[in-house]
Design an enzyme around this catalytic site. Structure first.
Site, PDB file in Angstrom:
ATOM      1  N   GLU A 140       0.831  -1.203   0.000  1.00 32.87           N
ATOM      2  CA  GLU A 140       0.000   0.000   0.000  1.00 32.87           C
ATOM      3  C   GLU A 140       0.864   1.252   0.000  1.00 32.87           C
ATOM      4  O   GLU A 140       1.706   1.429   0.883  1.00 32.87           O
ATOM      5  CB  GLU A 140      -0.903   0.027   1.244  1.00 32.87           C
ATOM      6  N   GLU A 239     -11.395   3.181   7.171  1.00 33.35           N
ATOM      7  CA  GLU A 239     -10.197   3.413   7.985  1.00 33.35           C
ATOM      8  C   GLU A 239     -10.089   4.906   8.286  1.00 33.35           C
ATOM      9  O   GLU A 239      -9.280   5.626   7.695  1.00 33.35           O
ATOM     10  CB  GLU A 239      -8.944   2.903   7.279  1.00 33.35           C
TER      11      GLU A 239
END
Length: 260
Positions: A140, A239
């Protein structure tokens, strides 16, 4: 239609972590993710999932000494043996929790060391993918405002790395918050990258404050419409840090036409 997973490391801070599973289920979530499971026994976490009708969809491999500022060790030269031990522990948890994907963080370091760090990350990811079987191993890009010195910051870097390694179970975790902070041009990037099949997990948060995704500079409705249009059927992790009480802030999901 987008499917959302509650990130229990950030959502429901009004509850102790073990109680966040029940809180998420009470709000209609059927899936959860979080940063790390390693402070708890796998059996305890499995019971929390099963008791609340939840599935685990993502967590991170051990990051090194998080409290001391480490943010992964997979791209830290000289710590290859430590990474292998840590990733083996992640595989054990993934098996116990029936979790289909694990994010492997690269770590932070000096820009001048980037070529060596990238070589280390590449080699460790290739090894991890070979060990993981059907488990998806994810990388990521993270923005340098929140995580200075992180190895991957741009989507093209992550996709090039995954393509170079060429493992079928290696993919990209695309966080729209990090993308907007680092690069912008969100819908163009989605149209470019989602059709490749390399994006295996999405995450959302508002920009710039990382609160609810409908707060801030992103047009969430438009972004999610593009995600839907492109046929993405994976999970989207929530998130973000709630601006207030978590449950009250979840109205955006229904307003954006999503399901949990």
């Amino acid at each position: 239609m987008p499917r959302f997973a509650a990130n229990l490391s950030m959502l429901y801070p009004e509850h102790a972590f073990p109680d966040r599973f029940a809180a998420a289920a009470a709000d209609g979530f059927t899936a959860v993710e979080y940063l790390f499971p390693y402070d708890y026994e796998p059996g305890e976490l499995r019971a929390r999932l099963e008791d609340n009708g939840l599935r685990q969809v993502l967590f991170n491999a051990p990051p090194g000494d998080w409290a001391a500022g480490e943010r992964g060790i997979a791209g830290v030269p000289g710590r290859e043996d430590e990474f292998k031990e840590a990733f083996t522990a992640a595989l054990s948890y993934a098996d116990a929790l029936s979790c289909p994907r694990v994010h492997v963080m690269s770590g932070v370091g000096a820009p001048e060391d980037r070529p060596r760090r990238l070589d280390t990350y590449r080699n460790n990811l290739a090894w991890a993918a070979a060990q993981a079987g059907d488990l998806e191993v994810l990388v990521e890009p993270l923005n340098h405002r929140d995580m200075p010195g992180y190895l991957l910051t741009r989507q093209a870097e992550a996709h090039a790395l995954v393509s170079e390694i060429g493992a079928a179970n290696l993919g990209v975790q695309l966080d729209l918050y990090h993308l907007q902070v680092s690069e912008g041009d969100v819908t163009t990037t989605l149209r470019r990258d989602l059709p490749t099949g390399r994006v295996r997990h999405l995450q959302v948060a508002g920009v710039p404050d990382r609160h609810e995704p409908d707060r801030g500079e992103l047009d969430l409705r438009r972004v999610l419409a593009v995600v839907d249009e492109l046929g993405y059927d994976g999970w989207i992790g929530c998130e973000y840090h709630p601006a207030g009480e978590t449950s009250a802030g979840l109205r955006w999901i229904a307003e954006c036409g999503g399901v949990q």
